[in-house]
Design an enzyme around this catalytic site. Structure first.
Site, PDB file in Angstrom:
ATOM      1  N   GLU A  45       0.840  -1.166  -0.089  1.00  0.00           N
ATOM      2  CA  GLU A  45      -0.063  -0.021   0.178  1.00  0.00           C
ATOM      3  C   GLU A  45       0.869   1.237  -0.062  1.00  0.00           C
ATOM      4  O   GLU A  45       1.851   1.318   0.583  1.00  0.00           O
ATOM      5  CB  GLU A  45      -0.970  -0.046   1.313  1.00  0.00           C
ATOM      6  N   CYS A 239      -6.599   0.688   2.563  1.00  0.00           N
ATOM      7  CA  CYS A 239      -7.719   1.978   2.748  1.00  0.00           C
ATOM      8  C   CYS A 239      -7.497   2.588   1.771  1.00  0.00           C
ATOM      9  O   CYS A 239      -8.316   3.441   1.291  1.00  0.00           O
ATOM     10  CB  CYS A 239      -7.760   2.794   4.031  1.00  0.00           C
ATOM     11  N   ASN A 370     -12.167  -3.182   0.232  1.00  0.00           N
ATOM     12  CA  ASN A 370     -11.018  -3.420   1.267  1.00  0.00           C
ATOM     13  C   ASN A 370     -11.594  -3.839   2.515  1.00  0.00           C
ATOM     14  O   ASN A 370     -12.147  -4.888   2.845  1.00  0.00           O
ATOM     15  CB  ASN A 370      -9.996  -2.321   1.430  1.00  0.00           C
ATOM     16  N   GLU A 371     -11.574  -2.999   3.664  1.00  0.00           N
ATOM     17  CA  GLU A 371     -12.335  -3.254   4.816  1.00  0.00           C
ATOM     18  C   GLU A 371     -13.637  -2.830   4.895  1.00  0.00           C
ATOM     19  O   GLU A 371     -13.821  -2.029   5.966  1.00  0.00           O
ATOM     20  CB  GLU A 371     -11.297  -2.673   6.085  1.00  0.00           C
TER      21      GLU A 371
HETATM   22  O1  AHR Z   1      -2.279  -1.441   6.824  1.00  0.00           O
HETATM   23  C1  AHR Z   1      -2.742  -0.237   7.318  1.00  0.00           C
HETATM   24  C2  AHR Z   1      -4.198  -0.202   7.101  1.00  0.00           C
HETATM   25  O2  AHR Z   1      -4.880  -1.147   8.060  1.00  0.00           O
HETATM   26  C3  AHR Z   1      -4.644  -0.555   5.720  1.00  0.00           C
HETATM   27  O3  AHR Z   1      -4.952   0.555   4.855  1.00  0.00           O
HETATM   28  C4  AHR Z   1      -6.275  -1.039   6.262  1.00  0.00           C
HETATM   29  O4  AHR Z   1      -6.843  -1.841   5.248  1.00  0.00           O
HETATM   30  C5  AHR Z   1      -6.210  -1.359   7.616  1.00  0.00           C
HETATM   31  O5  AHR Z   1      -7.048  -0.724   8.545  1.00  0.00           O
END
Ligand code: AHR
Length: 653
Positions: A45, A239, A370-371
């Protein structure tokens, strides 16, 4: 007399039983599950300057003046701000509207603009650099543009000059060799000669990139990734896929093609943490989706792109696309598959070929969201799933189970996803080391059929989640190793796993802990990195039982263990994690094998102090050490050092 004899006899039996019980049993002829080639991978990321200022080797920050403050990262020298005007040509180039105009009067001296780089520029003696710029003279000229690399001691490290002519935009470039190594250099662009200069895309790249690709990636960082031999690479997050709002989400189509057409946006981590504001954090997308696929191919990893599902980050705006408007989002996902796999006759396959890769990338899986959580996620996921599976039934989907490994959100999603027959469920755990130890059996009772698991983001936290005090210490890494034995033992269920986040710049991070830390010149792997690497590079092909007292080993006598066969290398591999402060002796009964020789190869990651970390100053405080021992027969006597992770290789006939 009889009493004494009976007592002695009983003691003897208890002693023998105790010995028998402390024996570890490996049943190498009873494989229980296949280990997927994708088992251990990496999660990338653009956080902590992971892409711009990190993996992407561009040295100039804000090269196209598209940051919110157009001159952020730049300083005007020997002139004043009136000499430099930021102009906007949004009709002509809507994705890269701004450029700088520098006016120099007839009797004026040269004026410079100085770029500070990403917390300075790391440059190396003897390495070639290319300075490039898009420029024109909107009035007067020809003019001269000088590029000058300046060291932290203010001495020039290299320079080039370019003559700019004509009122049409043209690309110019020139090379020079750097005179000395410096971690905090900067770059000055001087304009000499009367006239009005228009400039955009001012860029400085080293020649020694990964595979020497012009405009490529930082070699040392890619090498650390390649050394892990990851089974997959998940990108671009995290994220960042979701964005703080929908406008700020990751859109892969804006990241392919000429770099001057990749629209710069603010990085979502720029403003995320009040205690770690990073106002100069933007996404240039110089590392875009083509480069991600190429990177995956280079390091032998399956590509796992994650696509926005029509929802912005629910910790931020939680902005959600109306289902009637979801069409373009679904189309982006379909087009991405065509970009990766389509023939060169297709629109997106043709683009891939034009960018240099006519052969398909052979994409096999994709994450939707993602989440994300809640019924709004399930509703959107169903729309994506139906549309994509119809056209591409063989693409496997990774689905989100939210932010936490338990609780209402998790239970809701886990139940729904299993009912939907989700291919792969992505679970995330940022928890303390005790949680990792306590959860080494997490997957022992998961259903063997149905959805598989992707442990998509995990890292032991020495402090609270997102606390700046989190450390990549040995305690965290050791607890991850213990937990990972549980992932491997349960390879029947767990298909993939990746630590997160991956990269962090020591002067520009927002989130800790991270797997690999770097400054502008150097990088080091944390103890957590070596744990990941040892699992990944000693992966094996089939899990076999290793037990103590007929139970899988997940905490008995402070030991965590897994065993597997590597059918290709003809080896039995044991992974043993001793979380005790004491050395532990173990006798291991190796059943069902014929050994090829008497050599036992050991790789040991160990430190007696759980607080120990690696650092730029001491990058090797904790690194694996190899040693061999000789032992005949099928009983192995091992002394496991205090706080240690040991990988054992036994060659088989
Ligand atoms: O790894 C950091 C963040 O943690 C990521 O972007 C997210 O998916 C998680 O909340």
């Amino acid at each position: 007399m009889w009493k004494r004899m009976i007592t002695a006899g009983l003691m003897c039996i208890f002693y023998l039983l105790a010995i028998a019980q402390s024996k570890l049993i490996v049943q190498a002829d009873k494989p229980v599950a296949k280990i997927q080639p994708t088992m251990w991978g990496i999660f990338f990321e653009d956080i902590n300057f992971g892409a711009d200022g990190g993996l992407y080797a561009e040295l100039i920050k804000n090269r196209s003046f598209e940051f919110t403050k157009p001159l952020m990262g730049w300083k005007v020298l020997k002139g004043n701000n009136e000499n430099v005007l930021i102009l906007n040509r949004s009709k002509e180039t809507p994705k890269n509207p701004r450029f700088a105009e520098i006016k120099i009067g007839a009797d004026q001296k040269p004026i410079g603009i100085e770029n500070e780089g990403f917390r300075g520029m790391g440059v190396k003696q003897g390495v070639g650099y290319t300075f490039s710029v898009e420029a024109k003279m909107s009035q007067g000229g020809p003019g001269i543009i000088h590029g000058q690399l300046i060291g932290s001691d203010k001495k020039a490290l290299g320079s080039v000059s370019i003559s700019v002519k004509g009122a049409n935009w043209q690309s110019y470039k020139a090379d020079f060799v750097c005179a000395s190594t410096d971690e905090k250099a900067h770059f000055v662009v001087w304009f000499e000669g009367a006239g009005t200069y228009n400039v955009d895309m001012l860029s400085l790249f080293p020649h020694d990139t990964w595979k020497n690709r012009p405009g490529g990636l930082r070699k040392d960082l890619v090498q650390l990734l390649a050394d892990m031999k990851p089974g997959f690479i998940r990108f671009p997050g995290g994220c960042i896929v979701e964005g703080r709002n929908l406008a700020n989400r990751y859109q892969w189509k804006n990241t392919v093609g000429p770099t001057n057409q990749r629209q710069v946006i603010m990085n979502r981590w720029n403003t995320e943490f009040a205690h770690k504001q990073t106002p100069d954090y933007f996404q240039s997308f110089g590392l875009g989706f083509y480069e991600y696929f190429q990177l995956a191919e280079d390091i032998g990893a399956e590509a796992l792109p994650i696509i926005n599902c029509g929802m912005a980050c629910q910790f931020n705006s939680a902005e959600t696309v109306d289902t009637t408007d979801l069409g373009s989002y679904v189309q982006d996902a379909l087009d991405l598959i065509e970009f990766a796999n389509g023939s060169v006759q297709t629109k997106w396959g043709r683009l891939r070929a034009k960018l240099g890769h006519p052969a398909p990338f052979n994409l096999k899986m994709m994450g939707i969201g993602n989440e994300n959580w809640g019924p709004q996620y399930i509703t959107r996921l169903k729309i994506f799933t139906t549309a994509i599976k119809k056209q591409y039934p063989n693409i496997e989907f990774v689905n989100s189970s939210g932010t936490d490994p338990s609780g209402e959100r998790f239970d809701y999603l886990n139940t729904r996803l299993r009912k939907m027959h989700a291919d792969i469920i992505d679970e995330h755990y940022y928890r303390n080391p005790a949680w990792f130890l306590a959860n080494a059996r997490r997957y022992d009772d998961y259903p063997r059929d149905g959805s598989k698991i992707f442990a998509g983001e995990y890292a032991a936290q020495s402090d609270k989640i997102a606390s700046p005090d989190n450390k990549n210490n040995w305690q965290c890494a050791l607890s991850e190793a213990a937990f990972m034995t549980g992932l491997e033992r349960n390879a029947a269920v767990v298909k993939m796993a990746s630590y997160a986040p991956l990269l962090a710049h020591v002067d520009a991070w927002q989130w800790t802990p991270d797997l690999i830390w770097f400054n502008n010149l150097h990088a080091y792997g944390t103890p957590n990195y070596y744990v990941q690497k040892l699992f990944s590079t000693n992966k094996g092909t089939e899990v076999v039982p290793i037990t103590l007292n007929s139970e899988s080993i997940a905490g008995q006598d402070s030991l965590y263990a897994t065993a597997c066969l590597d059918q290709t290398a003809h080896e039995l591999i044991l992974k043993l994690v001793n979380v005790s402060k004491d050395q532990k002796h173990h006798e291991i009964d190796l059943k069902g094998i014929k050994r090829a020789n008497d050599i036992i190869s050991l790789t040991i990651l160990q430190n007696s102090n759980l607080q120990t970390c690696n650092s730029l100053q001491q990058p090797e405080a904790i690194v694996p050490v190899n040693k061999n021992m000789n032992e005949k027969g099928n009983t192995l006597n091992l002394d496991l050092a205090p706080y240690s992770f040991t990988v054992v290789h036994i060659a088989l006939k």
